[in-house]
Design an enzyme around this catalytic site. Structure first.
Site, mmCIF file in Angstrom:
data_model
loop_
_atom_site.group_PDB
_atom_site.id
_atom_site.type_symbol
_atom_site.label_atom_id
_atom_site.label_comp_id
_atom_site.label_asym_id
_atom_site.label_seq_id
_atom_site.Cartn_x
_atom_site.Cartn_y
_atom_site.Cartn_z
ATOM 1 N N PHE A 155 4.463 -7.091 1.227
ATOM 2 C CA PHE A 155 3.773 -5.784 0.955
ATOM 3 C C PHE A 155 2.516 -5.895 1.028
ATOM 4 C CE2 PHE A 155 8.265 -5.296 -0.152
ATOM 5 C CZ PHE A 155 8.772 -4.210 0.197
ATOM 6 N N LEU A 156 1.904 -6.952 1.067
ATOM 7 C CA LEU A 156 0.232 -7.306 0.835
ATOM 8 C C LEU A 156 -0.404 -6.344 1.779
ATOM 9 C CD1 LEU A 156 -0.795 -9.030 3.635
ATOM 10 C CD2 LEU A 156 -0.084 -10.817 2.429
ATOM 11 N N PHE A 255 -3.482 7.226 -1.398
ATOM 12 C CA PHE A 255 -2.835 7.553 -0.030
ATOM 13 C C PHE A 255 -3.036 8.965 0.242
ATOM 14 C CE2 PHE A 255 -1.513 4.252 2.871
ATOM 15 C CZ PHE A 255 -1.827 3.037 2.365
ATOM 16 N N GLY A 263 -3.802 3.416 11.403
ATOM 17 C CA GLY A 263 -3.666 2.135 12.389
ATOM 18 C C GLY A 263 -3.186 1.010 12.033
ATOM 19 N N CYS A 266 0.680 -2.601 10.947
ATOM 20 C CA CYS A 266 1.924 -2.220 10.614
ATOM 21 C C CYS A 266 2.550 -0.832 10.544
ATOM 22 C CB CYS A 266 1.644 -2.768 9.016
ATOM 23 S SG CYS A 266 1.851 -4.506 8.516
ATOM 24 N N LYS A 327 -9.263 -0.723 9.045
ATOM 25 C CA LYS A 327 -9.751 -0.211 7.559
ATOM 26 C C LYS A 327 -10.606 -1.237 6.967
ATOM 27 C CE LYS A 327 -6.115 -2.198 5.037
ATOM 28 N NZ LYS A 327 -5.135 -2.183 3.866
#
Ligand SMILES: NC(=O)c1ccc[n+]([C@@H]2O[C@H](COP(=O)([O-])OP(=O)(O)OC[C@H]3O[C@@H](n4cnc5c(N)ncnc54)[C@H](O)[C@@H]3O)[C@@H](O)[C@H]2O)c1
Length: 441
Positions: A155-156, A255, A263, A266, A327
């Site tokens: 989940f990193l 979020f 983008g 993932c 990001k």
């Protein structure tokens, strides 16, 4: 403990370095010979805060090794972690060829009991495929099946990967074998000293948990983007709305940022793969389908604003683009919204001067053939000869630029901000035109 990592990319290298830092001995395997050669020379192939120091320290301490030899990888350790890529196939499903190749290589060379851990993001049922691939290879060696397959999705977040790995919110372990669970508990013990973070569940639930988590996060983004577009159309301000709803603890602030679409390596592929799984199960996910459609449209919002500002005539115009990575704090440009923006601008006849603090080298490779796009090495350099500025990535160095210099450099003092970095009133007071997302234009 000894661990082999198969696939030394964003996830594999971070996992390997962090596990080594806790005192484990880790062998990182990759098929990419250049990547392994660079790592052996002390070069870090990706931009990830804190990773360079971690890798160098652990190599120097004799705990972190690199190889391209699958036999060395398979025989080095009882724990075999698969962290290879799972890109989207043509039909949107996850392409498992690298995972299966990794599993086969383990089966071909393994000796003694192995816990084979899938860290890659893989659809429900993949553990069975991994198991059969290993058994297949073992059959040809006339060996018994002394192994178990565990799902341990990662989940990193890129840009904070080391921090996330070192301080995980949760560690999902999908397994039905007590011995394997005990080994993973002891491997992860140093990462959960103040509270238990391991959640043990069935293999299938673990596989689905990863997709459900990413689809939920992507849903928040697409939801906010739709509300932002509505806010803009009816005279509300999405930043005020964001604060208004984020204060509800059931919603929270994370979020909830509108922007130029999500983008990265993932969300886009995981959203597609989950839809594919759902279709195959005859349970189509309508919400997730809409999330993807909204995102595809959102990637063109900045270009639409620019076209409108220049009366649908971008021929001969030059647009500066700040931020290319999908990001901040990463050099990863996979499925980055900047690519959709640049495509739109070039298709409309504009040229682009682009700058990114970390993704410049990657961008130079991607645009090497393009006569319309130049990648420059400073934010101010991107403004030279530019008609306007578009911002796509929220790098810190873009947060407080010299607006006077910016105004002087641009032919039209217009900023199209895909990240809502600035205070609209302050910019207008300085004589700049400001076009954010979901706020008054
Ligand atoms: N990048 C992220 O932020 C992130 C976060 C969580 C989960 N994931 C998942 O983790 C997986 C890996 O993602 P990534 O971003 O690290 O990918 P990546 O492309 O950066 O790295 C994958 C590596 O695997 C290597 N590889 C391919 N086949 C191999 C084989 N048979 N043997 C050995 N090495 C092989 C490639 O050469 C590459 O270096 C994916 O399933 C992804 O969805 C990624």
């Amino acid at each position: 403990m000894k661990v082999s990592i198969i696939g030394t990319g964003y996830v594999g290298l971070v996992t390997g370095a962090c596990l080594a830092d806790m005192g484990n001995h880790v062998m990182c395997l990759d098929v990419d010979e250049r990547k392994i050669a660079r790592l052996r020379q002390g070069e870090i192939p990706i931009h990830e805060p804190g990773l360079d120091v971690l890798v160098r320290n652990n190599v120097a301490a004799g705990r972190l090794f690199f190889t391209t030899d699958p036999r060395e990888g398979a025989t080095y350790a009882p724990i075999q972690m698969i962290a290879v890529g799972t890109p989207p196939g043509e039909d949107g499903s996850a392409d498992l060829q690298h995972v299966i190749a990794a599993a086969r290589a383990i089966g071909r060379h393994m000796e003694g009991y192995k816990v084979i851990v899938t860290k890659s993001t893989v659809p429900v049922g993949t553990a069975d495929k991994v198991k059969h691939a290993v058994i297949d290879e073992q059959k040809s060696r006339h060996l018994g099946n002394d192994f178990t397959v565990v799902s341990n999705p990662e989940f990193l977040k890129e840009g904070a990967a080391v921090e996330d790995f070192m301080r995980p919110d949760r560690i999902i372990v999908g397994a039905d074998d007590a011995r394997a669970i005990a080994m993973l508990r002891s491997l992860y013990a140093p990462f959960q000293r103040n509270r238990e973070r391991i959640i043990v569940m069935s293999v299938r639930s673990a596989e689905l948990t990863k997709y459900a988590a990413n689809a939920m996060l992507a849903t928040r983004i697409s939801f906010m983007n739709e509300i932002a577009n509505l806010a803009e159309a009816i005279g509300a301000d999405i930043e005020e709305v964001r604060r208004g709803i984020g204060s509800d603890p059931r919603i929270g602030y994370q979020f909830l940022y509108p922007g130029a679409g999500f983008g990265g390596s993932c969300f886009p592929k995981d959203v597609k793969a989950l839809q594919r799984t759902a279709q195959e199960a005859a349970r189509p996910l309508r919400v997730v389908t809409a999330v993807e459609q909204v995102n595809e449209a959102q990637k063109h919002v900045l270009a639409d604003k620019i076209r409108t500002r220049f009366n649908d005539n971008l021929r001969g115009k030059c647009i500066a683009v700040w931020g290319l990575a999908f990001k901040a704090n990463t050099d990863d440009m996979r499925e980055a919204p900047s690519l959709a923006l640049i495509d739109d601008l070039v298709a409309a006849g504009a040229t682009v001067r682009a700058y990114d603090p970390a993704a410049g080298a990657e961008a130079k490779k991607l645009f090497a053939e393009s006569r319309s796009v130049s990648v420059v090495s400073s934010a101010l350099g991107a403004l030279e000869g530019a008609d306007a500025l578009a911002i796509v990535t929220e790098w810190q160095e873009f947060r407080s630029p010299d607006f006077a210099a910016l105004k002087k450099a641009l032919k039209t003092p217009a900023i199209f901000d895909g990240r809502n970095l600035y205070d609209p009133a302050a910019l207008r007071a300085q004589g700049l035109e400001y076009y954010p997302i979901g706020r008054k234009q």
